[in-house]
Each structure stands twice: as structure tokens, then as C-alpha cells.
Scaffold this active site. Structure first.
Site, PDB file in Angstrom:
ATOM      1  N   PHE A 138      38.958  36.521  29.330  1.00  0.00           N
ATOM      2  CA  PHE A 138      38.972  35.965  30.836  1.00  0.00           C
ATOM      3  C   PHE A 138      40.157  36.651  31.714  1.00  0.00           C
ATOM      4  O   PHE A 138      41.234  36.589  31.439  1.00  0.00           O
ATOM      5  CB  PHE A 138      39.057  34.460  30.973  1.00  0.00           C
ATOM      6  CG  PHE A 138      38.911  33.925  32.311  1.00  0.00           C
ATOM      7  CD1 PHE A 138      37.698  33.729  32.753  1.00  0.00           C
ATOM      8  CD2 PHE A 138      40.002  33.769  33.038  1.00  0.00           C
ATOM      9  CE1 PHE A 138      37.384  33.260  34.159  1.00  0.00           C
ATOM     10  CE2 PHE A 138      39.750  33.239  34.741  1.00  0.00           C
ATOM     11  CZ  PHE A 138      38.563  32.989  34.947  1.00  0.00           C
ATOM     12  N   ASP A 223      47.189  41.247  30.072  1.00  0.00           N
ATOM     13  CA  ASP A 223      46.772  40.306  31.253  1.00  0.00           C
ATOM     14  C   ASP A 223      47.682  38.971  30.711  1.00  0.00           C
ATOM     15  O   ASP A 223      47.137  38.429  29.866  1.00  0.00           O
ATOM     16  CB  ASP A 223      45.303  39.589  31.145  1.00  0.00           C
ATOM     17  CG  ASP A 223      45.059  38.553  31.861  1.00  0.00           C
ATOM     18  OD1 ASP A 223      45.955  37.885  32.314  1.00  0.00           O
ATOM     19  OD2 ASP A 223      43.916  38.295  32.446  1.00  0.00           O
ATOM     20  N   LYS A 252      49.754  32.307  36.848  1.00  0.00           N
ATOM     21  CA  LYS A 252      49.847  30.679  36.417  1.00  0.00           C
ATOM     22  C   LYS A 252      51.369  30.106  36.430  1.00  0.00           C
ATOM     23  O   LYS A 252      51.694  29.464  37.503  1.00  0.00           O
ATOM     24  CB  LYS A 252      49.240  30.558  35.063  1.00  0.00           C
ATOM     25  CG  LYS A 252      47.471  30.898  35.081  1.00  0.00           C
ATOM     26  CD  LYS A 252      46.828  29.824  34.265  1.00  0.00           C
ATOM     27  CE  LYS A 252      45.471  29.797  34.530  1.00  0.00           C
ATOM     28  NZ  LYS A 252      44.460  31.056  34.018  1.00  0.00           N
TER      29      LYS A 252
HETATM   30  C1  LIG Z   1      43.715  31.948  34.897  1.00  0.00           C
HETATM   31  C2  LIG Z   1      43.476  33.263  34.192  1.00  0.00           C
HETATM   32  C3  LIG Z   1      43.061  34.436  35.069  1.00  0.00           C
HETATM   33  C4  LIG Z   1      42.647  34.130  36.553  1.00  0.00           C
HETATM   34  O1  LIG Z   1      43.797  33.614  37.587  1.00  0.00           O
HETATM   35  P1  LIG Z   1      43.553  33.156  38.689  1.00  0.00           P
HETATM   36  O2  LIG Z   1      44.771  32.614  39.614  1.00  0.00           O
HETATM   37  O3  LIG Z   1      42.667  31.863  38.592  1.00  0.00           O
HETATM   38  O4  LIG Z   1      42.734  33.996  39.537  1.00  0.00           O
HETATM   39  C5  LIG Z   1      43.321  35.572  34.742  1.00  0.00           C
HETATM   40  N1  LIG Z   1      43.494  35.791  33.323  1.00  0.00           N
HETATM   41  C6  LIG Z   1      43.755  35.004  32.614  1.00  0.00           C
HETATM   42  C7  LIG Z   1      44.239  35.181  31.229  1.00  0.00           C
HETATM   43  C8  LIG Z   1      43.939  33.661  33.032  1.00  0.00           C
HETATM   44  O5  LIG Z   1      44.276  32.758  32.060  1.00  0.00           O
END
Ligand SMILES: *Cc1c(COP(=O)(O)O)cnc(C)c1O
Length: 397
Positions: A138, A223, A252
């Protein structure tokens, strides 16, 4: 307004993008949150791994109050002191030399993808445009980041999608090696897959990804939006493997609840983001960066990472003990305080989250049948005990 009034009004005026619980949270302190009817909950989701210091940590609240009364916003056409202080903290704690600030995880990944392609172009490699990511990953909801996301459900209805993206199975170095070649700009991976089900790769996988990228002339983007800022017990998730990426994204936990994202890179790569190549109005604004400075400084000053490793190990041990006596649990996985409980037989985790909520505990799901826990890094062992008692009861039924 009470719970019911807020829920009813939401249905009339908000776009129906979320399948929300019929619950409005109005106040928080530490691990606890209160709903609009005055009921208290222990928050084992913390805004999905956002409120790293718990709700309304005094150091974070004080930093926000002070900055709000001093300067909220100026353009990035000017220098911004808390932005510089935060970048310095992040550079000191990580592989990175330079930072670009934005407002969310998706934006941080979007910046990372743009930077990788631009860097390849600057190296005289204009054909290296492909981003290789993993199935069940994700990476966000913008067009580029949802295309990189290895889950079809986020893509349906949004074609045409950007080109130059490719997915391979996660935790499979041979598949990654086969996919990376002369057209690859970068490999994009989560150190632990979050939304995809709290999947911790085998030891050596990230190192193999690093070597595959180096051999092929591709960049490695990690990420760390969910795994970063101490969530796994070390500052970055990749620190467990001793692997340094070329670029990484954060969001986050970084602002402890204030919206902020960051794209970190080495000097060599960051130099491709020259004046005019990338920008954002709000990224790195004084309020968000002052808040994030307080979060990072508090993590370091109060030994929160060590505490996260200890409470995470305790939480995991208790869950594994529960799993060993319960046929309802197929597996317990995770690192630090990012933990998934996979239910047996593909049983959906959603209903169990609802039952926990009825008992005063907030949790989430990660994929269909995985219960997700990402509490504040400051969660107390006795709070974990309370959750385990409720979970044990529910799984026994
Ligand atoms: C939550 C998340 C995102 C997206 O972040 P947003 O602030 O909602 O755009 C991207 N990568 C990972 C691994 C995430 O957990």
C-alpha cells in the site's frame, strides 16, 4: 452533538468514502479516547499508527500552542526555522542527507517516485522510468501511488492509470531480481507490509533488494510511512536489517497527529530536485514541523524506542500465548508495536473489531482476516493486559 447526531449528520454532508464505525471520538489523553456520549476506549489503533506519543502528549500540545501563537504559515519561498530543525533531526537519525517536506504519505511517495525518475534522467538514463513494487503493498491514493499499490481494489474505476509500474510478489528476492532491469528507475517496498496484512519479510530480503538495485543501477525507495518514526522499535523499519535505501518516505507517526509527510534522500539523489522541480504550498509549514520536532525530540529524550521494543515484545508474547490455546488464531506477526493477528480459516476480522469496540477497545484490520494493533508507542503493559483479557473472551466464544 451526541454520537447519534454526529453519525446522522455525517451521512448527509460527507462523501461516502469511508465505511465508518458509528462512533464519534471527541477527546483523547494517552492511550484513552472518549466518544461524544462520554464513553471511554483504549486506543490500540492510534489513528492507524499516527499518534505515536499517545493522544495530547503535553510536549506536543505545548509545541503546537507555542507555534500557533508565533507563526502558522509562510511560503517555502522563505526559510522556515522549525523546518530546518526537523530536517536536521531526521538527517541525524537516518541514512539521509536531505529532506523534502509534504503533507501526507501519498505525497511523500509521489515525491519519491518523481525524484527517482528525475535522477535517472539526470544520469543520462531517460529509459529508466519503471517503478517495481510488491503485491499486497500500500502506497497511497493519488493516481501514481495507487498504481504502485499492489492491490486491485484501490484501482477499480480509476483507469486510465499512469504507465511505468510493475508489481512482483513480496518477500521473493528471485522474483524481484527477474523484474528489475534496464528500464527500472526504482524498487519501492515497505520494510514491513502494513495495510497488506502486517507482513514481516524474511531476514535478508531487504538486503537482497538493495543488492539487486545496486547491480541493476536502480534506486531503492523504502516506504516507511507506517513503519517509520519508531513504530517497529527502531527509528526506521529498515534499521532492523541494516539496510539503507536511497530514498524513503515518512508520514503517519511523524507529526504525532498533525498532518505532515517527508521524502528523505541521500545527497547524490536529492540534488536532482533542483529549484522548480517539485513544490507544495503547505509542506514543511511552521506549525506541522514544530509539532514533528516535538514528536521526534520526545521519542529520543524519553527513550520511547526502547520502551516500544519492550512493550512490543510483551504484547507479542501475550498474543502468541493466546494463539497457542485458541483455534481461532492462525498467526501472530509484527515488529515493535505494529502487530497483526491473522484469524484462522480466512475469517473476516471486521466483526471482531466491532466486538472489541463494544468492550471499549479500538483496533483495526489489515486486509480481510488480519486484526491490526498499532497503539501509541507509550502504551502501558496493564493496558495490553486489559485488551488481552477482552480478546481472549471474544475468541473463546
Ligand atoms: C498510510 C500509508 C500510506 C498513505 O499515507 P496517506 O497519509 O494516507 O496518504 C502510504 N504508505 C504506507 C505504507 C501507509 O501505511
Amino acid at each position: 452533538m451526541n454520537n447519534q447526531e454526529i453519525v446522522a449528520a455525517a451521512g448527509q454532508v460527507l462523501m461516502p468514502t469511508y465505511a465508518r464505525f458509528p462512533l464519534a471520538l471527541v477527546r483523547g489523553e494517552g492511550t484513552r479516547v472518549w466518544d461524544a456520549d462520554g464513553r471511554v476506549y483504549l486506543d490500540f489503533l492510534a489513528g492507524i499508527a499516527v499518534c505515536a506519543l499517545g493522544h495530547c502528549h503535553p510536549a506536543l500540545v505545548a509545541a503546537i500552542r507555542e507555534q500557533a501563537g508565533t507563526l502558522l504559515h509562510v511560503s517555502n519561498l522563505y526559510h522556515i526555522e522549525p523546518q530546518v530543525r526537523l530536517a536536521r533531526l531526521l538527517v541525524e537519525q537516518t541514512f539521509a542527507d536531505k529532506v523534502f517536506f509534504c503533507n501526507s504519505g501519498a505525497e511523500a511517495n509521489e515525491a519519491a517516485i518523481k525524484l527517482a525518475r528525475k535522477w535517472q534522467k539526470d544520469q543520462g538514463q531517460p529509459d529508466r522510468t519503471e517503478i517495481v513494487s510488491a503485491l499486497q503493498s500500500f502506497h497511497g491514493r493519488t493516481l501514481a501511488t495507487l498504481t504502485a499499490t499492489g492491490q486491485d481494489k484501490v484501482k477499480i474505476g480509476f483507469a486510465p492509470l499512469p504507465t511505468g509500474f510493475l508489481t512482483v510478489p513480496y518477500d521473493d528476492a528471485a522474483a524481484l531480481d527477474a523484474a528489475v532491469g534496464e528500464h527500472t528507475a526504482a524498487v519501492l517496498l515497505e520494510p514491513v507490509q502494513g495495510e497488506g496484512g502486517i507482513r514481516v519479510p524474511s531476514p535478508g530480503y531487504l538486503q537482497a533488494a538493495r543488492e539487486i538495485c545496486d547491480r541493476a543501477g536502480a534506486l531503492l525507495i523504502l516506504d516507511e510511512v507506517q513503519t517509520g518514526i519508531g513504530r517497529t522499535g527502531l527509528f526506521l523499519g529498515c534499521d532492523h536489517e541494516g539496510v539503507a535505501p536511497d530514498i524513503c518516505s515518512l508520514a503517519k507517526g511523524l507529526g504525532g497527529g498533525v498532518a505532515i509527510g517527508a521524502c528523505l534522500a541521500t545527497d547524490a539523489v536529492a540534488s536532482s530536485f533542483g529549484p522548480g522541480t517539485h513544490a507544495t504550498t503547505f509542506g514543511g509549514n511552521p506549525l506541522a514541523t514544530a509539532a514533528a520536532c516535538a514528536v521526534v525530540q520526545t521519542l529520543l529524550d524519553e527513550g520511547v524506542l526502547g520502551r516500544c521494543r519492550e512493550t512490543g515484545a510483551y504484547f507479542m508474547e501475550r498474543l502468541k500465548a493466546l494463539a497457542s490455546t485458541s483455534a481461532a488464531v492462525a498467526a501472530v506477526r509484527g515488529r515493535g508495536l505494529l502487530i497483526g493477528v491473522e484469524l484462522a480459516g480466512g475469517r473476516p476480522a471486521g466483526p471482531l473489531v466491532g466486538e472489541l469496540m463494544d468492550r471499549g477497545f479500538l483496533a483495526g484490520t489489515a486486509g480481510e482476516s488480519v486484526l491490526r494493533f498499532a497503539p501509541p508507542l507509550t502504551v502501558e503493559p496493564n493496558e495490553i493486559d486489559a485488551l488481552l483479557a477482552a480478546l481472549g473472551d471474544l475468541l473463546a466464544d
